[in-house]
Design a protein around this motif. Sequence first.
Motif, short mmCIF file in Angstrom:
data_model
loop_
_atom_site.label_atom_id
_atom_site.label_comp_id
_atom_site.label_asym_id
_atom_site.label_seq_id
_atom_site.Cartn_x
_atom_site.Cartn_y
_atom_site.Cartn_z
N GLN A 64 0.82 -1.21 0.00
CA GLN A 64 0.00 0.00 0.00
C GLN A 64 0.86 1.26 0.00
O GLN A 64 0.57 2.23 -0.72
N LEU A 65 1.93 1.25 0.80
CA LEU A 65 2.82 2.41 0.85
C LEU A 65 3.50 2.63 -0.49
O LEU A 65 3.60 3.77 -0.97
N GLY B 31 -6.51 -3.85 -1.20
CA GLY B 31 -6.67 -5.09 -0.44
C GLY B 31 -7.22 -4.93 0.96
O GLY B 31 -6.98 -5.79 1.82
N VAL B 32 -7.96 -3.87 1.23
CA VAL B 32 -8.46 -3.62 2.58
C VAL B 32 -9.48 -4.68 2.99
O VAL B 32 -10.38 -5.03 2.22
N VAL B 33 -9.33 -5.20 4.18
CA VAL B 33 -10.28 -6.16 4.75
C VAL B 33 -11.08 -5.50 5.88
O VAL B 33 -12.30 -5.56 5.91
N MET C 120 -14.24 1.45 10.25
CA MET C 120 -14.76 0.41 11.12
C MET C 120 -13.89 0.25 12.37
O MET C 120 -14.39 0.09 13.49
N GLN C 121 -12.57 0.33 12.18
CA GLN C 121 -11.67 0.11 13.31
C GLN C 121 -11.72 1.27 14.30
O GLN C 121 -11.64 1.06 15.52
N LEU D 113 -5.11 0.87 7.77
CA LEU D 113 -4.47 1.64 8.85
C LEU D 113 -3.16 2.29 8.44
O LEU D 113 -2.56 3.04 9.22
N VAL D 114 -2.70 2.04 7.23
CA VAL D 114 -1.38 2.48 6.80
C VAL D 114 -1.21 3.99 6.81
O VAL D 114 -0.09 4.52 6.90
#
Length: 315
Positions: A248-249, A257-259, A264-265, A306-307
């Motif tokens: 991602q970075l 590819g986010v799950v 949500m977190q 979260l990245v």
Amino acid sequence: MTHKAVEHTTENPAEAADHTAAPAAGSTPKTPLTLLGLGAMGTALGRAWLAAGHPLTVWNCTAARTGALAAEGATVAASAAEAVAANGLVVLCLLDDDSVEQTLADADLTGRDVVNLVTGTPGQARDRAAWAAARGARYLDGGIMAVPPMIGVPEAGAYVFYSGSAELFEQHRATLAAPAAVRWVGEDPGYAALHDVALLSAMYGMFAGAAHAFALIGEEDVTPSSLAPLLADWLAAMAPAVHQTAAQLEAGDYTLGVVSNLGMQVAGVPTFLRTAEEQQVSPELLSPYFELMRRRLEVGSAGEDLVGVVGLLRQ
């Protein structure tokens, strides 16, 4: 992980003759070296080099610590300067960066290859490389990813990061690989320290999370030994997420590819904080990260991973 290569030393043949035992027929002579610093790690390194057949000269500021390696065949020098003069390859395993300068103050480094395994910062490593060059020495910096019992035990998975001259690293690769596997990470002398501290920083973050987890069960009828295997398995299952973070970075796409997305977190954070309150546990190990998540949500997208907190950490 470990590669072998024929090595050469920077010392002249006359000096080498004093330290190199006659090799068996058809074998390659093992490079002699000097080791400065015989704490727990230095002693483990020295023992591994001796076991691999490398003639070894040692010195330690507390002379009594040389006894164990002397009994195993090491030559003990009376001073650091004498130890440096003995061999072309000089390895440092001292307390800190200041102790390197103090230890080598009276030593002639001209023509020597200095390998510094002292834990330090990238900036200190770069400064120390320039310092060594000004004194006529070549320089490699190293970061040891192991604890002493892992040294000399191939199956333990120990390795050492090295950075600096690629030519110098290749010249001494086989000798450096005797105690632990080797990983060269670039010509910049600061890169070994950078990799070392990056990995250790992640380790301490993991330890912080584990400490919080154990604190939560402290007053309950749940034993630490029953939680430990669950915790270890869970952390192992989550560890591969670092590969997605890297992707991602590098792509600049935080939704790749986010799950479990950021929105949500962040919505789940109150549950963690309330659980800590109920269990009478301070949230201080987790709160800073939760705050970064909240800040990223304010400027980013709820659909991200979260990245995005990585950028918030950059000053």
